[in-house]
Write an enzyme that holds these catalytic residues in place. Structure first.
Site, PDB file in Angstrom:
ATOM      1  N   ASP A  85       0.829  -1.211   0.000  1.00  0.00           N
ATOM      2  CA  ASP A  85       0.000   0.000   0.000  1.00  0.00           C
ATOM      3  C   ASP A  85       0.863   1.260   0.000  1.00  0.00           C
ATOM      4  OD1 ASP A  85       0.920  -0.436   2.604  1.00  0.00           O
ATOM      5  OD2 ASP A  85      -1.024  -0.204   3.559  1.00  0.00           O
TER       6      ASP A  85
ATOM      7  N   ASP B 114       6.992   3.758   3.189  1.00  0.00           N
ATOM      8  CA  ASP B 114       7.166   4.803   4.197  1.00  0.00           C
ATOM      9  C   ASP B 114       8.645   4.837   4.597  1.00  0.00           C
ATOM     10  OD1 ASP B 114       6.205   6.729   6.041  1.00  0.00           O
ATOM     11  OD2 ASP B 114       5.930   5.230   7.593  1.00  0.00           O
ATOM     12  N   THR B 115       9.033   4.197   5.700  1.00  0.00           N
ATOM     13  CA  THR B 115      10.465   4.145   6.036  1.00  0.00           C
ATOM     14  C   THR B 115      11.211   3.232   5.061  1.00  0.00           C
ATOM     15  OG1 THR B 115      10.293   2.230   7.494  1.00  0.00           O
ATOM     16  CG2 THR B 115       9.934   4.398   8.494  1.00  0.00           C
ATOM     17  N   GLY B 116      10.486   2.281   4.456  1.00  0.00           N
ATOM     18  CA  GLY B 116      11.097   1.348   3.504  1.00  0.00           C
ATOM     19  C   GLY B 116      11.553   0.057   4.157  1.00  0.00           C
TER      20      GLY B 116
ATOM     21  N   THR C 262       9.890  -2.418   5.596  1.00  0.00           N
ATOM     22  CA  THR C 262       9.124  -3.617   5.246  1.00  0.00           C
ATOM     23  C   THR C 262       9.574  -4.165   3.894  1.00  0.00           C
ATOM     24  OG1 THR C 262       7.227  -2.672   6.414  1.00  0.00           O
ATOM     25  CG2 THR C 262       6.786  -4.536   4.953  1.00  0.00           C
TER      26      THR C 262
ATOM     27  N   LYS D 207       5.957   7.855   0.339  1.00  0.00           N
ATOM     28  CA  LYS D 207       6.253   9.011   1.192  1.00  0.00           C
ATOM     29  C   LYS D 207       7.775   9.125   1.291  1.00  0.00           C
ATOM     30  CE  LYS D 207       2.791   8.536   4.788  1.00  0.00           C
ATOM     31  NZ  LYS D 207       2.597   8.354   6.240  1.00  0.00           N
TER      32      LYS D 207
ATOM     33  N   ASP E 293      -5.294   1.666   6.827  1.00  0.00           N
ATOM     34  CA  ASP E 293      -6.033   1.786   8.081  1.00  0.00           C
ATOM     35  C   ASP E 293      -5.341   2.677   9.105  1.00  0.00           C
ATOM     36  OD1 ASP E 293      -3.823  -0.048   8.632  1.00  0.00           O
ATOM     37  OD2 ASP E 293      -4.846  -0.418  10.536  1.00  0.00           O
TER      38      ASP E 293
ATOM     39  N   ARG F 254     -10.492   1.213   6.382  1.00  0.00           N
ATOM     40  CA  ARG F 254      -9.972   0.557   5.173  1.00  0.00           C
ATOM     41  C   ARG F 254     -10.934   0.631   3.986  1.00  0.00           C
ATOM     42  NH1 ARG F 254      -5.335  -2.230   6.539  1.00  0.00           N
ATOM     43  NH2 ARG F 254      -5.291  -3.247   8.577  1.00  0.00           N
TER      44      ARG F 254
HETATM   45  P1  IMP Z   1       7.604   0.946   6.163  1.00  0.00           P
HETATM   46  O1  IMP Z   1       7.860   1.386   4.745  1.00  0.00           O
HETATM   47  O2  IMP Z   1       8.307  -0.296   6.564  1.00  0.00           O
HETATM   48  O3  IMP Z   1       7.811   2.075   7.131  1.00  0.00           O
HETATM   49  O4  IMP Z   1       6.135   0.510   6.379  1.00  0.00           O
HETATM   50  C1  IMP Z   1       5.134   0.745   5.568  1.00  0.00           C
HETATM   51  C2  IMP Z   1       3.885   0.209   6.240  1.00  0.00           C
HETATM   52  O5  IMP Z   1       3.483   1.090   7.300  1.00  0.00           O
HETATM   53  C3  IMP Z   1       2.774   0.208   5.235  1.00  0.00           C
HETATM   54  O6  IMP Z   1       2.656  -1.040   4.597  1.00  0.00           O
HETATM   55  C4  IMP Z   1       1.584   0.554   6.092  1.00  0.00           C
HETATM   56  O7  IMP Z   1       1.021  -0.630   6.616  1.00  0.00           O
HETATM   57  C5  IMP Z   1       2.114   1.371   7.239  1.00  0.00           C
HETATM   58  N1  IMP Z   1       1.936   2.828   7.001  1.00  0.00           N
HETATM   59  C6  IMP Z   1       2.900   3.756   6.779  1.00  0.00           C
HETATM   60  N2  IMP Z   1       2.381   4.979   6.592  1.00  0.00           N
HETATM   61  C7  IMP Z   1       1.038   4.829   6.674  1.00  0.00           C
HETATM   62  C8  IMP Z   1      -0.078   5.742   6.541  1.00  0.00           C
HETATM   63  O8  IMP Z   1       0.049   6.964   6.295  1.00  0.00           O
HETATM   64  N3  IMP Z   1      -1.314   5.200   6.695  1.00  0.00           N
HETATM   65  C9  IMP Z   1      -1.524   3.879   6.943  1.00  0.00           C
HETATM   66  N4  IMP Z   1      -0.516   2.992   7.062  1.00  0.00           N
HETATM   67  C10 IMP Z   1       0.753   3.454   6.930  1.00  0.00           C
HETATM   68 MG    MG Z   2       1.344  -2.519   5.376  1.00  0.00          MG
END
Ligand code: IMP
Ligand code: MG
Length: 173
Positions: A97, A100-102, A104, A128, A156, A162
């Protein structure tokens, strides 16, 4: 307390238009053997996007959970659902979806490579970039957004919102 913005940041019409263009980009990059969605946030995105892609790929989902000391900048990510996928030699389109931080996607790429996937491309609905901590760039991006918390179209807040058909920001009440 939080509430959802009155107007969407990205409307359902804008999502539909973008997905049509994005699917053309993805189709031009070739065919994939398997679409691997990240639960739960990507469930609607995968459902809509998958029906615009050429070929008849398999569809599977992986559940990612992060754990560890939340006060630390580095956390660990564990996965469920990758056990019986048999990715050896497969062309994988990894779909999440939001990037964000990357962390995952970074951890998932490591794992999929370890399992012998031949090629892995990443596709996210939202990016982002201002929040990035891991060195990750998605191959296909729906929309690049500012550093705002967003919900809807699968995303969510604490399990809520959702099913909204557009993407909305969460605001302080
Ligand atoms: P990251 O890139 O590992 O930080 O994690 C990304 C995950 O954080 C996404 O798959 C979302 O589940 C959750 N996430 C990050 N930003 C948002 C947001 O603005 N709304 C909802 N979920 C978010
Ligand atoms: Mg997620």
């Amino acid at each position: 307390m939080y509430k959802v913005s009155e107007t969407p940041l990205v409307s359902k019409e804008a999502i539909k238009d973008r997905l049509e263009k994005l699917s053309e980009e993805i189709n031009a990059s070739g065919k994939y053997d398997i679409l691997l969605g990240v639960l739960t946030g990507a469930y609607i995105y995968v459902a809509d996007l998958s029906r615009l892609l050429k070929g008849i790929p398999k569809v599977a989902f992986v559940k990612a959970s992060s754990y560890g000391d939340s006060t630390e900048s580095s956390h660990n990510v564990s996965f469920q659902g990758l056990e019986n996928l048999q990715l050896k030699g497969m062309r994988v389109l990894l779909i999440d979806d939001i990037l964000d931080t990357g962390k995952t996607i970074f951890a998932l790429l490591e794992e999929l490579k370890k399992q012998g996937a031949e090629e892995i491309k990443t596709c996210v609905l939202l990016d982002k970039p201002s929040r990035r901590e891991a060195a990750i760039k998605a191959d296909f991006v729906g929309f690049t957004i500012e550093n705002k918390f967003v919900v809807g179209y699968g995303l969510d807040y604490a399990g809520d919102y959702r099913t909204l058909d557009g993407i909305y920001t969460l605001e302080q009440k």
